[in-house]
Write an enzyme that holds these catalytic residues in place. Structure first.
Site, PDB file in Angstrom:
ATOM      1  N   VAL A 159       0.826  -1.203   0.000  1.00  0.00           N
ATOM      2  CA  VAL A 159       0.000   0.000   0.000  1.00  0.00           C
ATOM      3  C   VAL A 159       0.866   1.261   0.000  1.00  0.00           C
ATOM      4  O   VAL A 159       0.419   2.321  -0.432  1.00  0.00           O
ATOM      5  CB  VAL A 159      -0.956   0.007   1.217  1.00  0.00           C
ATOM      6  CG1 VAL A 159      -1.763   1.298   1.288  1.00  0.00           C
ATOM      7  CG2 VAL A 159      -1.888  -1.191   1.157  1.00  0.00           C
ATOM      8  N   GLU A 160       2.096   1.139   0.463  1.00  0.00           N
ATOM      9  CA  GLU A 160       2.950   2.315   0.559  1.00  0.00           C
ATOM     10  C   GLU A 160       3.848   2.453  -0.678  1.00  0.00           C
ATOM     11  O   GLU A 160       3.446   3.010  -1.689  1.00  0.00           O
ATOM     12  CB  GLU A 160       3.757   2.266   1.854  1.00  0.00           C
ATOM     13  CG  GLU A 160       2.861   2.326   3.091  1.00  0.00           C
ATOM     14  CD  GLU A 160       3.634   2.437   4.378  1.00  0.00           C
ATOM     15  OE1 GLU A 160       4.405   3.402   4.538  1.00  0.00           O
ATOM     16  OE2 GLU A 160       3.480   1.531   5.240  1.00  0.00           O
TER      17      GLU A 160
END
Length: 362
Positions: A159-160
């Site tokens: 997600v990052e």
């Protein structure tokens, strides 16, 4: 009130009781007389301050100046700074560490939660990294045992930054300039992930805390805090019960507590420390954040759902939420329990203003 004040230094009990009685009826208005009386107490060495109001068993430490960490090699720090601001550490080549930790925003991003790869929203607020090097475990849930372990985790988070460590190593190794820079720092021709981690950690540790009014006060400038801030300091240490969790130089016990904000079974649910330990007692528990610079690091809490410090103080004043299980949850062993350290405080609006004013000086 007087019965709960205990002095740490013998021989000043009579004076202490007199001063506390003098300001007892002055909390309703943050006036100069009340602050002046408390100033006589807090202008002394912190060794002579009244002991804080903390629960039995709390291993508190007195508020203190932030210690200076040993400086790392200048070349390693410079490499870490270059990596910190370089989006090449992400799979897309568009997201850097600084994307979520901007220097102009006290190394936060001023968002509820950060955006990552393909504009995906994370589920936790990005805290300031200014004092990360002083903490033991890292992240809101403490899943990284050291800063060196932490700095590469966002790189791999889908997600990052959504990259892989082998791919990052390959990208740096084939870069036009990084191999020479790494060789100069490490003496090795092959770029290692260990040096990447060491460099990023060295840069983060090198970030110096700016001097605040509270810093100057703790360093001996008794006039650095005005009288209302002195009242807020006293409330922080006594009636507001803040020292149960926010103490020492970092204003954090580095422990994990459930503040009643787990949102169990609802949108925004986050079981916090439980995902790391698997212990029922850790359901909904998050690490106590530092209060240093707190007025500059909003929005607040692990999920960034609180846009104002005034609102947070009102919630603490009420004792924080204490969710009750629905009928279907009566036998649920994971239903979270708000920490016993949180209790209704009974602070007046004027006291809350003084407390907020003190926090603004941090």
């Amino acid at each position: 009130m007087i019965g709960q004040i205990h002095w740490k230094t013998p021989g000043v009990i009579i004076t202490g009781v007199f001063l506390i009685m003098l300001v007892k009826n002055s909390y309703d208005t943050p006036n100069q007389d009340a602050g002046l009386s408390l100033r006589q107490i807090y202008s002394q060495s912190s060794d002579s301050w009244p002991a804080p109001w903390v629960d039995s068993g709390v291993n508190w430490q007195e508020l203190a100046d932030i210690p200076v960490q040993p400086s790392a090699d200048a070349g390693l720090i410079a490499l870490g700074e270059q990596l910190f601001f370089d989006p090449l550490l992400s799979e897309s080549g568009q997201i850097a560490c600084a994307s979520c930790h901007e220097p102009e925003l006290a190394f936060t991003d001023a968002r509820k939660v950060s955006f990552g790869h393909d504009r995906q929203a994370g589920r936790r607020n990005a805290p300031s990294i200014l004092l990360s090097g002083h903490f033991q475990a890292q992240f809101w849930d403490g899943r990284a045992a050291s800063l060196e372990a932490q700095v590469l985790m966002p790189v791999q988070d889908p997600v990052e930054m959504a990259f892989t460590l082998p791919a990052l190593q390959q990208r740096l190794q084939t870069h036009a300039t990084y191999p020479a820079v790494f060789a100069q720092v490490s003496g090795e021709t092959t770029i290692s992930l260990e040096v990447v981690s060491q460099a990023l950690s060295a840069y983060i540790r090198s970030l110096r805390w700016r001097s605040t009014a509270f810093d100057r006060f703790m360093q001996g400038d008794s006039q650095a805090l005005d009288n209302v801030a002195i009242q807020g300091l006293h409330l922080f240490r006594t009636k507001a019960r803040c020292m149960n969790c926010h103490h020492g130089a970092l204003m954090s016990d580095q422990q994990y507590h459930n503040l009643g904000l787990t949102y169990y079974g609802r949108r925004y649910e986050d079981l916090g420390r439980y995902h790391v330990t698997g212990q029922v007692a850790d359901v909904g528990a998050f690490r106590t954040p530092t209060l240093r610079g707190v007025s500059q690091t909003g929005p607040w809490m692990h999920n960034g759902l609180f846009p104002s410090l005034e609102g947070i103080l009102q919630m603490y004043n009420a004792g924080m939420p204490r969710p009750q299980p629905a009928t279907s949850q009566q036998q649920d062993p994971l239903f979270p329990e708000t920490s016993h350290l949180l209790q209704p405080l009974g602070l007046s609006e004027i006291e809350l203003q003084a407390l907020k004013h003190f926090l603004d000086q941090l």
